[in-house]
Design an enzyme around this catalytic site. Structure first.
Site: not given
Length: 145
Positions: A43-45, A48
């Protein structure tokens, strides 16, 4: 929880390169502050990369993107280099910024909640999202500016 019109809490925190950032240095620009739970997770990837791919559009709107997590500088540096991020990743290792912005409830929290904050050029909260969709938020925030 912060709400639109509140003065955004100022902060001083280092990024993944060791550079110190304060919110007040961005006065006159909009700031998109996106809290993410853990560097280099799916999710963070996605979030970002969404910000990375739209950075030019943010710049055209006089806005800066600041990612922030409780990860170390080494973890965030590896994350940034792996995905060629073109914005700072702030390392809130003492969790004080996350606590001030409602991304955690205690200073011992393991990870930040996925919170999004849009701060206007006047230093006031323009929009506060207590839970964002990692894939949709970069476009949503751009539309809010």
């Amino acid at each position: 929880m912060l709400k639109p019109g509140d003065v955004a809490p100022d902060f001083t925190v280092k990024d993944h390169t060791g550079r110190t950032h304060t919110l007040s240095e961005y006065r006159g620009k909009s700031v998109v502050l996106w809290f993410y739970p853990k560097a280099d997770t799916p999710g963070c990837t996605a979030e970002g990369c969404g910000f990375r791919d739209q950075r030019d559009q943010y710049s055209k709107k006089n806005a800066v993107i600041l990612g922030i997590s409780f990860d170390t500088a080494e973890e965030n540096k590896a994350f940034s280099e792996k995905f060629v991020f073109n914005f700072p990743l702030l390392c809130d290792t003492d969790r004080k910024v996350g606590f001030a912005y409602g991304a955690c409830d205690e200073l011992q929290a393991a990870n930040a909640r996925r919170v999004g904050v849009i701060i206007g050029p006047d230093g006031k909260v323009k929009a506060y999202y207590p839970k964002v969709d990692a894939r949709a938020f970069p476009q949503q925030a751009l539309g809010e500016l």
